[in-house]
Design a protein around this motif. Structure first.
Motif, PDB file in Angstrom:
ATOM      1  N   VAL A 441      46.071  37.082  39.473  1.00  0.00           N
ATOM      2  CA  VAL A 441      45.073  36.127  38.866  1.00  0.00           C
ATOM      3  C   VAL A 441      44.566  36.785  37.655  1.00  0.00           C
ATOM      4  CG1 VAL A 441      44.513  34.992  40.962  1.00  0.00           C
ATOM      5  CG2 VAL A 441      42.945  36.961  40.328  1.00  0.00           C
ATOM      6  N   GLY A 442      45.372  37.926  37.190  1.00  0.00           N
ATOM      7  CA  GLY A 442      44.871  38.433  35.955  1.00  0.00           C
ATOM      8  C   GLY A 442      43.727  39.551  36.086  1.00  0.00           C
ATOM      9  N   GLY A 443      43.571  40.121  37.229  1.00  0.00           N
ATOM     10  CA  GLY A 443      42.556  41.237  37.328  1.00  0.00           C
ATOM     11  C   GLY A 443      43.156  42.527  37.732  1.00  0.00           C
ATOM     12  N   GLY A 444      42.394  43.232  38.228  1.00  0.00           N
ATOM     13  CA  GLY A 444      42.837  44.748  38.606  1.00  0.00           C
ATOM     14  C   GLY A 444      42.165  45.244  39.979  1.00  0.00           C
ATOM     15  N   GLY A 445      42.928  46.016  40.724  1.00  0.00           N
ATOM     16  CA  GLY A 445      42.181  46.552  41.883  1.00  0.00           C
ATOM     17  C   GLY A 445      43.099  47.484  42.783  1.00  0.00           C
ATOM     18  N   GLY A 446      42.445  47.999  43.758  1.00  0.00           N
ATOM     19  CA  GLY A 446      43.137  48.870  44.689  1.00  0.00           C
ATOM     20  C   GLY A 446      42.146  49.681  45.579  1.00  0.00           C
ATOM     21  N   GLY A 447      42.427  51.042  45.980  1.00  0.00           N
ATOM     22  CA  GLY A 447      41.628  51.409  46.858  1.00  0.00           C
ATOM     23  C   GLY A 447      42.337  52.184  48.042  1.00  0.00           C
ATOM     24  N   HIS A 448      41.942  51.708  49.202  1.00  0.00           N
ATOM     25  CA  HIS A 448      42.621  52.424  50.664  1.00  0.00           C
ATOM     26  C   HIS A 448      42.879  51.339  51.194  1.00  0.00           C
ATOM     27  CE1 HIS A 448      41.005  56.115  49.132  1.00  0.00           C
ATOM     28  NE2 HIS A 448      40.011  55.758  49.235  1.00  0.00           N
ATOM     29  N   ASP A 449      43.685  51.573  52.522  1.00  0.00           N
ATOM     30  CA  ASP A 449      44.140  50.581  53.402  1.00  0.00           C
ATOM     31  C   ASP A 449      42.952  49.744  54.066  1.00  0.00           C
ATOM     32  OD1 ASP A 449      43.453  52.842  55.003  1.00  0.00           O
ATOM     33  OD2 ASP A 449      45.370  53.043  55.658  1.00  0.00           O
ATOM     34  N   VAL A 450      42.075  50.629  54.607  1.00  0.00           N
ATOM     35  CA  VAL A 450      40.509  50.121  55.169  1.00  0.00           C
ATOM     36  C   VAL A 450      39.712  49.628  54.554  1.00  0.00           C
ATOM     37  CG1 VAL A 450      39.519  52.295  55.609  1.00  0.00           C
ATOM     38  CG2 VAL A 450      39.385  50.595  57.351  1.00  0.00           C
ATOM     39  N   ALA A 451      39.596  50.147  53.225  1.00  0.00           N
ATOM     40  CA  ALA A 451      38.621  49.514  52.237  1.00  0.00           C
ATOM     41  C   ALA A 451      39.189  49.700  50.842  1.00  0.00           C
ATOM     42  CB  ALA A 451      37.344  50.277  52.222  1.00  0.00           C
ATOM     43  N   ALA A 452      39.086  48.513  50.041  1.00  0.00           N
ATOM     44  CA  ALA A 452      39.320  48.267  48.957  1.00  0.00           C
ATOM     45  C   ALA A 452      38.485  47.382  48.132  1.00  0.00           C
ATOM     46  CB  ALA A 452      41.015  47.803  48.675  1.00  0.00           C
ATOM     47  N   GLY A 453      38.920  47.312  46.622  1.00  0.00           N
ATOM     48  CA  GLY A 453      38.168  46.434  45.719  1.00  0.00           C
ATOM     49  C   GLY A 453      38.976  46.114  44.679  1.00  0.00           C
ATOM     50  N   ALA A 454      38.568  45.274  43.946  1.00  0.00           N
ATOM     51  CA  ALA A 454      39.050  44.582  42.545  1.00  0.00           C
ATOM     52  C   ALA A 454      38.021  43.887  41.603  1.00  0.00           C
ATOM     53  CB  ALA A 454      40.186  43.448  43.254  1.00  0.00           C
ATOM     54  N   THR A 455      38.569  43.512  40.436  1.00  0.00           N
ATOM     55  CA  THR A 455      37.673  42.956  39.602  1.00  0.00           C
ATOM     56  C   THR A 455      38.610  41.617  39.155  1.00  0.00           C
ATOM     57  OG1 THR A 455      36.514  44.711  38.859  1.00  0.00           O
ATOM     58  CG2 THR A 455      36.468  42.716  37.262  1.00  0.00           C
ATOM     59  N   ILE A 456      37.965  40.202  39.230  1.00  0.00           N
ATOM     60  CA  ILE A 456      38.907  39.451  38.938  1.00  0.00           C
ATOM     61  C   ILE A 456      38.127  38.415  37.937  1.00  0.00           C
ATOM     62  CG2 ILE A 456      40.266  39.318  40.816  1.00  0.00           C
ATOM     63  CD1 ILE A 456      38.184  36.926  41.850  1.00  0.00           C
ATOM     64  N   PRO A 457      38.728  37.611  37.108  1.00  0.00           N
ATOM     65  CA  PRO A 457      37.985  36.799  36.098  1.00  0.00           C
ATOM     66  C   PRO A 457      37.238  35.728  36.855  1.00  0.00           C
ATOM     67  CG  PRO A 457      40.390  37.038  35.312  1.00  0.00           C
ATOM     68  CD  PRO A 457      40.244  37.630  36.744  1.00  0.00           C
ATOM     69  N   LYS A 458      36.065  35.285  36.458  1.00  0.00           N
ATOM     70  CA  LYS A 458      35.526  34.137  37.037  1.00  0.00           C
ATOM     71  C   LYS A 458      36.359  32.816  36.773  1.00  0.00           C
ATOM     72  CE  LYS A 458      30.398  35.218  36.869  1.00  0.00           C
ATOM     73  NZ  LYS A 458      29.366  34.867  36.545  1.00  0.00           N
ATOM     74  N   GLY A 459      36.124  32.046  37.972  1.00  0.00           N
ATOM     75  CA  GLY A 459      37.036  30.827  38.013  1.00  0.00           C
ATOM     76  C   GLY A 459      38.308  31.249  38.578  1.00  0.00           C
ATOM     77  N   SER A 460      38.638  32.280  39.079  1.00  0.00           N
ATOM     78  CA  SER A 460      40.100  32.562  39.792  1.00  0.00           C
ATOM     79  C   SER A 460      39.788  32.652  41.348  1.00  0.00           C
ATOM     80  CB  SER A 460      40.796  33.648  38.966  1.00  0.00           C
ATOM     81  OG  SER A 460      39.666  35.112  39.145  1.00  0.00           O
TER      82      SER A 460
END
Length: 491
Positions: A441-460
């Motif tokens: 959806v045009g964002g980016g993210g990652g982290g670990h198998d048990v806990a992770a995060g991302a940033t995505i554009p509003k509206g997506s």
């Protein structure tokens, strides 16, 4: 071929040589408990080695943050608790000569195009590169500790920094299966040898050092016990029924105030109470676990217990006061600790209000996970913590991961995902979920198998949810198919 620990130590030695040869170093780190302890471990090691450095913190290491780092006049940049996932942005600066990067991280490395190897940098210290699990066996602070051991002067010993490395690991939820394991356990052993850590079996409830006994039981999210959890009167009633002196001058004692025999009495009664009310035995058994004590800290304070120490740190940098958290890690007390305690009171209030909001609003259900969108009601820097605390609470399933959304800016939304150890064993990898769904959806993210995060554009959000639901479903189905194949092979 050398074993993984030796291979990682060799890479750490190369990183240490680069740092020693630098005119000056910019130490850049993340803002959670693991990031703060990573920075404190690295800063202590750099100072003891006589290396000139400056420290900065970043909420996220995006292209703009890396550009700011490149604009400084430091010839080496040391990234702790992030950097691996941002290699695509870091390596071009290295190639242009803006700085030489040294990375001590434990997150999934960036892979560029699908199936490609991570971009190459010779000074990349990450347990995943050596076959050590970065989600459960070594945290960012642990990677910094490996580097710190390599930075020891001939007459020095950095094993005392193991205490902070353990705070980082526990703050990063690497002790969820009854204690720290793998490379983390080796760090614990070195901390015990150095006299800065104690490893003991104790009740698994948060607040052993500071909470009055009724509050310890009432607020226990680790084990939901009918008639006690979330019930102040029930907690008081349970404790009053024990043949123990649990008050002094009318005030309730804390767990740390009890003798060994008194603790056994309370724990045994608590387990009987839970079993009598239908709590599964495997859940009841989790009431005891391996815990870690910081030997040099005052008994009965937030800094004595590793889990409470990590909460103090989360209460600082997540509210733009990383300087306070770093100062506490480095041993400063008085004003720094007073400010940290003030921030902690505010943090606890925000966590309580966030959990209450989820309780009132409920969660939404997809096929393979549950989710909520807090908008501006929960601060984006703590929405992941609250999501993790909500798992298993009233109205929130424990057998599925949870995804949380919170507004990050006018253009972007922060996404945080939390699971559990047993879900990971069943095939869940939230790092992949967050990375692939956000990229779609045009964002980016990652982290670990048990806990992770991302940033995505509003509206997506809706498109993100569809991608995430599909990926989680595929992961769990694939793991189930593999389990069935294994069973068939055995038969």
């Amino acid at each position: 071929m050398s074993d993984p620990v030796t291979a990682m130590a060799d890479r750490a030695a190369a990183c240490a040589d680069c740092l020693r040869g630098a005119d000056s170093v910019l130490l850049a780190s993340h803002i959670d408990a693991d990031g703060l302890t990573s920075a404190a471990v690295a800063a202590s090691a750099l100072e003891r080695a006589g290396i000139t450095f400056e420290t900065v913190f970043e909420k996220q290491l995006d292209a703009d943050a890396i550009d700011r780092i490149a604009a400084t006049d430091h010839d080496v940049a040391l990234f702790t608790d992030f950097g691996s996932g941002q290699l695509d942005d870091i390596v071009p600066h290295e190639e242009r000569g803006a700085f030489t990067p040294v990375i001590a991280d434990h997150h999934q490395p960036a892979t560029g195009e699908e199936g490609a190897e991570p971009p190459d940098t010779a000074l990349h210290l990450n347990p995943l590169l050596f076959g050590i699990n970065g989600a459960s066996e070594l945290s960012g602070a642990g990677a910094s500790y490996v580097l710190a051991r390599a930075l020891e002067p001939e007459d020095g010993d950095n094993r005392d920094l193991a205490a902070l490395a353990v705070v980082g690991a526990v703050g990063d939820m690497q002790d969820t299966d009854g204690g720290l394991v793998g490379a983390n356990q080796q760090i614990v052993a070195e901390g015990v040898e150095a006299g800065v850590l104690e490893e003991v079996t104790d009740i698994s409830l948060y607040g052993r050092q500071t909470r009055p006994l009724p509050k310890l039981l009432e607020y226990a999210s680790e084990l939901q016990i009918p008639g006690i959890s979330g019930d102040e009167a029930g907690s008081v009633r349970f404790l009053s029924g024990l043949d123990l002196e649990l008050k002094v001058d009318g005030d309730w004692r804390r767990w740390v105030d009890l003798s060994f025999e008194e603790r056994q009495t309370v724990a045994s009664a608590l387990m009987r109470h839970a079993i009598d009310r239908g709590v599964p035995p495997q859940r009841v058994n989790s009431v005891t676990t391996t815990t870690y004590i910081l030997s040099a800290e005052e008994v009965g304070t937030e800094l004595r217990d590793v889990s409470e120490f990590s909460t103090v740190l989360n209460a600082t940098a997540r509210y733009e006061r990383a300087d306070v958290g770093l100062a506490v890690c480095l041993g400063y007390r008085d004003e720094a600790l007073d400010e940290a305690r003030s921030l902690l009171r505010n943090h606890r209030r925000n966590l309580s209000e966030g959990l209450e909001w989820i309780k009132n609003e409920g969660v939404n259900q997809e096929t393979n996970f549950q989710w909520f969108d807090a908008g501006t009601r929960i601060r984006e820097t703590i929405v992941g913590i609250i999501a993790g605390m909500a798992l298993g609470a009233s109205g929130v399933r424990r057998d599925q991961p949870i995804i949380a959304f919170a507004d990050e800016s006018a253009e972007d939304v922060k996404v945080s995902a939390r699971g559990s150890g047993f879900l990971v064993r069943d095939g869940l990898d939230l790092s992949v979920v967050m990375g692939e769904a956000s990229e779609a959806v045009g964002g980016g993210g990652g982290g670990h198998d048990v806990a992770a995060g991302a940033t995505i554009p509003k509206g997506s959000r809706e498109a993100f949810l569809k991608h995430a639901d599909r990926i989680v479903g595929e992961q769990m189905a694939e793991a189930e198919d593999e389990a069935e194949d294994d069973k068939a092979d055995e038969e």
